[in-house]
Motif scaffolding. Structure first.
Motif, mmCIF file in Angstrom:
data_model
loop_
_atom_site.group_PDB
_atom_site.id
_atom_site.type_symbol
_atom_site.label_atom_id
_atom_site.label_comp_id
_atom_site.label_asym_id
_atom_site.label_seq_id
_atom_site.Cartn_x
_atom_site.Cartn_y
_atom_site.Cartn_z
ATOM 1 N N UNK A 78 0.821 -1.208 0.000
ATOM 2 C CA UNK A 78 0.000 0.000 0.000
ATOM 3 C C UNK A 78 0.856 1.259 0.000
ATOM 4 N N UNK A 79 2.108 1.161 0.480
ATOM 5 C CA UNK A 79 2.976 2.345 0.488
ATOM 6 C C UNK A 79 3.499 2.688 -0.906
ATOM 7 N N UNK A 80 3.266 1.806 -1.892
ATOM 8 C CA UNK A 80 3.744 2.043 -3.249
ATOM 9 C C UNK A 80 2.767 2.860 -4.090
ATOM 10 N N UNK A 81 1.566 3.124 -3.572
ATOM 11 C CA UNK A 81 0.573 3.861 -4.337
ATOM 12 C C UNK A 81 0.140 5.088 -3.552
ATOM 13 N N UNK A 82 -0.496 6.013 -4.259
ATOM 14 C CA UNK A 82 -1.004 7.203 -3.608
ATOM 15 C C UNK A 82 -2.206 7.738 -4.378
ATOM 16 N N UNK A 107 -6.244 -3.499 1.333
ATOM 17 C CA UNK A 107 -6.804 -2.157 1.446
ATOM 18 C C UNK A 107 -7.562 -1.856 0.152
ATOM 19 N N UNK A 108 -8.780 -1.374 0.273
ATOM 20 C CA UNK A 108 -9.611 -1.077 -0.890
ATOM 21 C C UNK A 108 -9.193 0.243 -1.530
ATOM 22 N N UNK A 109 -9.012 0.220 -2.852
ATOM 23 C CA UNK A 109 -8.751 1.440 -3.618
ATOM 24 C C UNK A 109 -9.791 1.550 -4.715
ATOM 25 N N UNK A 110 -9.981 2.774 -5.187
ATOM 26 C CA UNK A 110 -11.054 2.997 -6.156
ATOM 27 C C UNK A 110 -10.649 4.101 -7.121
ATOM 28 N N UNK A 111 -11.072 3.935 -8.377
ATOM 29 C CA UNK A 111 -10.883 4.996 -9.365
ATOM 30 C C UNK A 111 -12.168 5.170 -10.161
ATOM 31 N N UNK A 112 -12.274 6.310 -10.834
ATOM 32 C CA UNK A 112 -13.479 6.659 -11.577
ATOM 33 C C UNK A 112 -13.165 6.627 -13.071
ATOM 34 N N UNK A 113 -14.087 6.040 -13.869
ATOM 35 C CA UNK A 113 -13.912 5.955 -15.319
ATOM 36 C C UNK A 113 -15.128 6.572 -16.005
ATOM 37 N N UNK A 114 -14.864 7.396 -17.005
ATOM 38 C CA UNK A 114 -15.957 7.939 -17.811
ATOM 39 C C UNK A 114 -16.514 6.836 -18.701
ATOM 40 N N UNK A 161 1.358 1.680 -11.203
ATOM 41 C CA UNK A 161 2.815 1.771 -11.192
ATOM 42 C C UNK A 161 3.299 2.239 -9.822
ATOM 43 N N UNK A 162 4.339 1.561 -9.330
ATOM 44 C CA UNK A 162 4.882 1.887 -8.019
ATOM 45 C C UNK A 162 5.787 3.116 -8.114
ATOM 46 N N UNK A 163 6.316 3.542 -6.991
ATOM 47 C CA UNK A 163 7.250 4.667 -6.967
ATOM 48 C C UNK A 163 8.521 4.292 -7.724
#
Length: 391
Positions: A251-255, A290-297, A314-316
């Motif tokens: 989880x520390x690899x994403x933001x 950990x749940x992550x979410x993004x929005x798509x048109x 993609x990670x850091x």
């Protein structure tokens, strides 16, 4: 005596001369034998190849160094409805379904009637409101008469206050009955109309609260429904969510805010660009994710809720030793590169490869930073080495 001694000396000298000649002949023979012995040829290293100037023109070189590389995490996920663009529609009263005007998949607008109910509960509440309105009229007249009687000194002030209190209580009952009708789904205009006409209307409409598509319908004609029941789900599918689970160790690899790719197998692995808009504040104790979410048109509606997807994050960036992919030569399930020893002179060296990234590949073993290897033309150099092996 002198001549005898002289004769002996001459004989001795002649013998010595013969002996020296014999020794010379023997040494000469040995020398000739040594010269006749063939010399051993220098053993050539088969992994070293020297190329011609003409071939060198077709070869480019690359100095090995580090690149900023980002690992790509592939996370399984699903398409979900944007909860901020979704409404669960139910009845506001208990009643029996009289008519259904919306079908599954239909596009509806905000305020459109989806179904109609026949409700005795609504009729009873309207009756209470009508009676409360009538009481207001009666109590208002009673207060007016009491004021006239007090001015004529027929009744005291206490009687007037009692009747004014009854009017206030009647007004409170009317307000409560009006609020109940609003809770049951009646509009202000419908309530005002009820006040004027006094006619009870027992039908209640189930209306949409947003514009969108009917993605769920759980009601049939004649069905008795309760306010707690979900009858329709309306969703605006012009935007959808992609939800995935990230292992807590990564989880520390994403933001939040970074760009990701969403790959949908059902659409021939078509990829969509999106941004992470949410990262859960808690870890799921069962899956340790950990749940992550993004929005798509989704303007053309080709993306459907509950589709399976892969979220590529993609990670850091991390510096890693790498070289171009075209530098690598593959033979017998092994990987090699040609390391420069001198101008136009190279050595074949086995290497261990890592991940590929934007036309480059990381090196885990075999070469060091700063060494020069063949870039374009490694195939031709390898062919030249094989030809010289056959000579």
């Amino acid at each position: 005596m002198i001549s005898q001694a002289t004769h002996q000396n001459k004989t001795l000298n002649k013998g010595l001369l013969v002996a020296l000649c014999m020794i010379g002949i023997m040494l000469s023979g040995c020398s000739e034998k040594e010269d006749a012995t063939p010399t051993k040829e220098t053993v050539k290293d088969p992994d070293i190849v020297e190329i011609s100037n003409q071939l060198a023109k077709q070869v480019t070189l690359h100095t090995i160094g580090k690149i900023e590389m980002r690992d790509t995490m592939r996370l399984p996920g699903t398409i979900q409805v944007d909860e901020q663009r979704m409404a669960r529609i139910g009845a506001s009263v208990t009643g029996r379904v009289k008519d259904i005007e919306a079908t599954l998949g239909q596009k509806v607008t905000n305020g459109q009637v989806l179904a109609t109910l026949n409700s005795t509960e609504l009729a009873q509440s309207q009756l209470v409101y009508i009676k409360a309105a009538q009481q207001i009229g009666l109590q208002t007249k009673a207060v007016e008469r009491a004021k006239l009687l007090q001015e004529a000194d027929v009744i005291g002030a206490a009687e007037l206050q009692r009747r004014e209190a009854e009017l206030s209580a009647a007004q409170a009952d009317l307000n409560a009955a009006r609020d109940q009708l609003i809770v049951l789904g009646m509009s202000e205009s419908a309530i005002n109309k009820l006040s004027k006409s006094g006619q009870i209307h027992s039908y209640s409409n189930v209306v949409s609260r947003i514009s969108g598509n009917v993605i769920s319908r759980k009601v049939n004609l004649g069905q008795v429904v309760q306010p707690a029941e979900e009858l329709f789900i309306i969703a605006d599918l012009s935007h959808v969510w992609v939800v995935a689970e990230v292992p807590e160790q990564q989880i520390d690899l994403i933001q939040t805010g970074e760009e990701v790719l969403v790959e949908i197998p059902a659409l021939h692995n078509k990829q969509f660009k999106a941004k992470l808009i949410y990262e859960s504040d808690v870890v799921n104790p069962e899956t340790r994710t950990v749940t992550v979410r993004c929005d798509i048109e989704n303007a053309d509606r080709e993306i459907k809720p509950d589709m399976l997807v892969s979220m590529l994050i993609k990670s850091s960036p991390v510096p890693k030793l790498a070289l171009p992919l075209q530098s690598v030569v593959r033979e017998n399930d092994k990987t090699y590169v040609y390391v420069q020893l001198a101008p136009n002179k190279f050595r074949l060296r086995e290497v261990e490869l890592g991940q590929e990234y934007m036309g480059m590949v990381t090196i885990t073993n075999g070469v060091s930073e700063g060494e020069v290897v063949v870039n374009d033309g490694a195939f031709h150099v390898n062919n030249e080495r094989k030809i010289k092996e056959l000579e």
